[in-house]
Write a protein that holds these residues in place. Structure first.
Motif, PDB file in Angstrom:
ATOM      1  N   LEU A 147       0.842  -1.210   0.000  1.00 15.58           N
ATOM      2  CA  LEU A 147       0.000   0.000   0.000  1.00 15.58           C
ATOM      3  C   LEU A 147       0.875   1.258   0.000  1.00 15.58           C
ATOM      4  CD1 LEU A 147      -2.788  -1.056   2.560  1.00 15.58           C
ATOM      5  CD2 LEU A 147      -3.025  -0.903   0.088  1.00 15.58           C
ATOM      6  N   ASP A 148       1.965   1.206   0.775  1.00 15.74           N
ATOM      7  CA  ASP A 148       2.943   2.330   0.805  1.00 15.74           C
ATOM      8  C   ASP A 148       3.427   2.653  -0.601  1.00 15.74           C
ATOM      9  OD1 ASP A 148       3.146   2.899   3.431  1.00 15.74           O
ATOM     10  OD2 ASP A 148       4.944   1.683   3.798  1.00 15.74           O
ATOM     11  N   GLU A 149       3.724   1.593  -1.361  1.00 18.03           N
ATOM     12  CA  GLU A 149       4.329   1.794  -2.691  1.00 18.03           C
ATOM     13  C   GLU A 149       3.428   2.550  -3.652  1.00 18.03           C
ATOM     14  OE1 GLU A 149       5.931  -1.845  -4.353  1.00 18.03           O
ATOM     15  OE2 GLU A 149       7.112  -2.144  -2.512  1.00 18.03           O
ATOM     16  N   VAL A 150       2.107   2.484  -3.429  1.00 16.25           N
ATOM     17  CA  VAL A 150       1.222   3.285  -4.302  1.00 16.25           C
ATOM     18  C   VAL A 150       0.797   4.583  -3.611  1.00 16.25           C
ATOM     19  CG1 VAL A 150       0.393   1.418  -5.773  1.00 16.25           C
ATOM     20  CG2 VAL A 150      -0.813   1.905  -3.623  1.00 16.25           C
ATOM     21  N   GLY A 151       1.530   4.944  -2.549  1.00 15.15           N
ATOM     22  CA  GLY A 151       1.357   6.266  -1.956  1.00 15.15           C
ATOM     23  C   GLY A 151       0.265   6.372  -0.905  1.00 15.15           C
ATOM     24  N   LEU A 152      -0.211   5.236  -0.370  1.00 15.56           N
ATOM     25  CA  LEU A 152      -1.236   5.319   0.674  1.00 15.56           C
ATOM     26  C   LEU A 152      -0.558   5.358   2.049  1.00 15.56           C
ATOM     27  CD1 LEU A 152      -3.877   2.739  -0.671  1.00 15.56           C
ATOM     28  CD2 LEU A 152      -3.673   5.159  -1.174  1.00 15.56           C
ATOM     29  N   ALA A 153      -1.152   6.111   2.987  1.00 14.18           N
ATOM     30  CA  ALA A 153      -0.603   6.202   4.347  1.00 14.18           C
ATOM     31  C   ALA A 153      -1.212   5.072   5.168  1.00 14.18           C
ATOM     32  CB  ALA A 153      -0.971   7.545   4.959  1.00 14.18           C
ATOM     33  N   THR A 154      -0.367   4.157   5.654  1.00 20.22           N
ATOM     34  CA  THR A 154      -0.892   2.911   6.234  1.00 20.22           C
ATOM     35  C   THR A 154      -0.831   2.857   7.755  1.00 20.22           C
ATOM     36  OG1 THR A 154       1.265   1.862   6.089  1.00 20.22           O
ATOM     37  CG2 THR A 154      -0.208   1.571   4.210  1.00 20.22           C
ATOM     38  N   SER A 155      -1.735   2.046   8.307  1.00 21.50           N
ATOM     39  CA  SER A 155      -1.667   1.671   9.723  1.00 21.50           C
ATOM     40  C   SER A 155      -2.305   0.291   9.851  1.00 21.50           C
ATOM     41  CB  SER A 155      -2.413   2.682  10.593  1.00 21.50           C
ATOM     42  OG  SER A 155      -3.729   2.816  10.136  1.00 21.50           O
ATOM     43  N   THR A 156      -1.854  -0.475  10.853  1.00 18.44           N
ATOM     44  CA  THR A 156      -2.351  -1.845  11.003  1.00 18.44           C
ATOM     45  C   THR A 156      -2.960  -2.037  12.385  1.00 18.44           C
ATOM     46  OG1 THR A 156      -0.743  -2.757   9.471  1.00 18.44           O
ATOM     47  CG2 THR A 156      -1.654  -4.298  11.067  1.00 18.44           C
ATOM     48  N   LEU A 157      -4.134  -2.670  12.404  1.00 19.96           N
ATOM     49  CA  LEU A 157      -4.789  -3.041  13.658  1.00 19.96           C
ATOM     50  C   LEU A 157      -4.774  -4.562  13.746  1.00 19.96           C
ATOM     51  CD1 LEU A 157      -7.975  -0.825  13.160  1.00 19.96           C
ATOM     52  CD2 LEU A 157      -6.104  -0.343  14.752  1.00 19.96           C
TER      53      LEU A 157
END
Ligand code: SAM
Length: 339
Positions: A313-323
């Motif tokens: 997801l990072d690679e396409v420019g999305l800001a990620t977080s995981t639960l």
């Protein structure tokens, strides 16, 4: 007792456990437990009620009596406590265990036969058994619906944001549509579109949404995730246990996800959390996941570590977080597109 005897005893108990769930599958898929919920019955009465063959049913009832699902008195059968626990309406129904067991046996048989050549037939393996496919969606709904509504839904802010806008959630690989139905029940303004590769899933999803009075807000269609395009950018794209099915073309799928979103929109990916170390697979909660990854291999897939999903997801420019949920065995990775 020698340790060889102890091992044999353990394996015999496990074999009986598998048998009892195989038997429950016969009862569940033919509606036999549900038919007996009305009242006790003779074999012939039950055969007429459930619209099944009395010869097969007689053997089922004897066996279900042997394993404690049914009680027997004066030539009549009644549901026992264990049989009642497999009713489709029972809170926390045990139905998924029966379906998983027989699906697991089917996948094990396919893996055994394919191991020499390495052939991986793909998604179609799921549809090879006519009795299993219609139960796949209900099995997933019964296994994960409560966890979603109780624990996951309250912690994902993006759902509330979509509802506030009266926006659209797209569920790619939606199965029987339970996730969108749950969202629509909780959030009165959001709308949903589900897409799945199996026509049977779409049929069930549409039927169930209509039955719950959600047919005007939710729509479902058959199609391939790889071909998915949107007429207008959407607010949220969800994928539940579906990303690992299309990971072989992850770059393409990540672009599809990003391009489907409006600025500020979110991707919400829910996957089993494959652990970083093999030792973790020994944990009782993760054993089934380890076995399932063998059957995923038959289907051309494999489970993903949460950090692999975040990186994609990072690679396409999305800001990620995981639960993480269920002692870390279930991961929800959220990716937000810059507004
Ligand atoms: C493990 S199931 C999960 C179903 C549903 N999301 C749920 O949580 O119950 C994976 C789903 O993805 C769908 N799927 C896999 N690959 C697909 C593809 N390329 N296009 C559309 N659907 C696909 C399957 O048909 C299946 O229903």
């Amino acid at each position: 007792m020698t340790s060889a005897d102890e091992l044999k005893k353990t394996i015999m108990q496990q074999a009986q456990g598998a048998m009892s769930l195989d038997l429950a599958f016969v009862g569940v898929t033919n509606g036999l437990f549900d038919a007996l919920a009305e009242s006790d019955a003779s074999v012939d009465e039950l055969a007429a009620r459930a619209k099944v063959d009395a010869g097969y049913l007689r053997r089922f009832c004897e066996s279900a009596y042997a394993f404690g699902y049914l009680e027997h008195q004066g030539g009549r059968y009644a549901l026992g406590e264990l049989g009642r626990a497999f009713l489709s309406t029972a809170p926390g129904t045990l139905m998924p265990f029966a379906v998983q067991t027989v699906l697991g046996a089917h996948m094990a048989e396919r893996a055994a036969g394919l191991m020499k050549t390495g052939e991986r037939p793909g998604e179609s393996v799921l549809a090879e058994r006519a009795t299993i496919l219609p139960w796949f969606g209900p099995m997933l709904e019964a296994s994960f619906g409560a966890l979603f509504e109780r624990e996951i839904l309250p912690r994902v802010d993006a759902f509330r944001d979509v509802d506030a806008r009266g926006g659209v959630v797209v569920d790619l690989g939606c199965g029987n549509g339970w996730y969108l139905r749950a969202l629509a029940r909780h959030f009165p303004r959001l709308r949903g579109i589900g897409l799945d590769g199996f026509a049977e899933n779409i049929r069930q999803a549409s039927e169930r949404a209509a039955a719950e009075g959600l047919g005007t807000r939710l729509s479902f269609r058959a199609g391939d995730i790889y071909d998915y395009t949107v007429a207008e950018p959407v607010d949220l794209v969800a994928m539940n246990r579906a990303l690992h099915h299309v990971w072989d073309q992850k770059d393409k799928v990540m672009r599809i996800l990003r391009d489907a979103l409006r600025p500020g929109g979110a991707v919400v990916i829910w996957e089993p959390g494959w652990p970083a170390s093999i030792e973790a697979l020994r944990e009782p909660r993760r054993r089934a996941m380890a076995f399932q990854n063998l059957s995923e291999h038959v289907q051309g897939n494999h489970f993903l570590r949460p950090d692999e999903i975040e990186s994609a997801l990072d690679e396409v420019g999305l800001a990620t977080s995981t639960l993480l949920f269920a002692e870390g065995t279930e991961a929800v990775v959220v990716g937000i597109k810059n507004g």
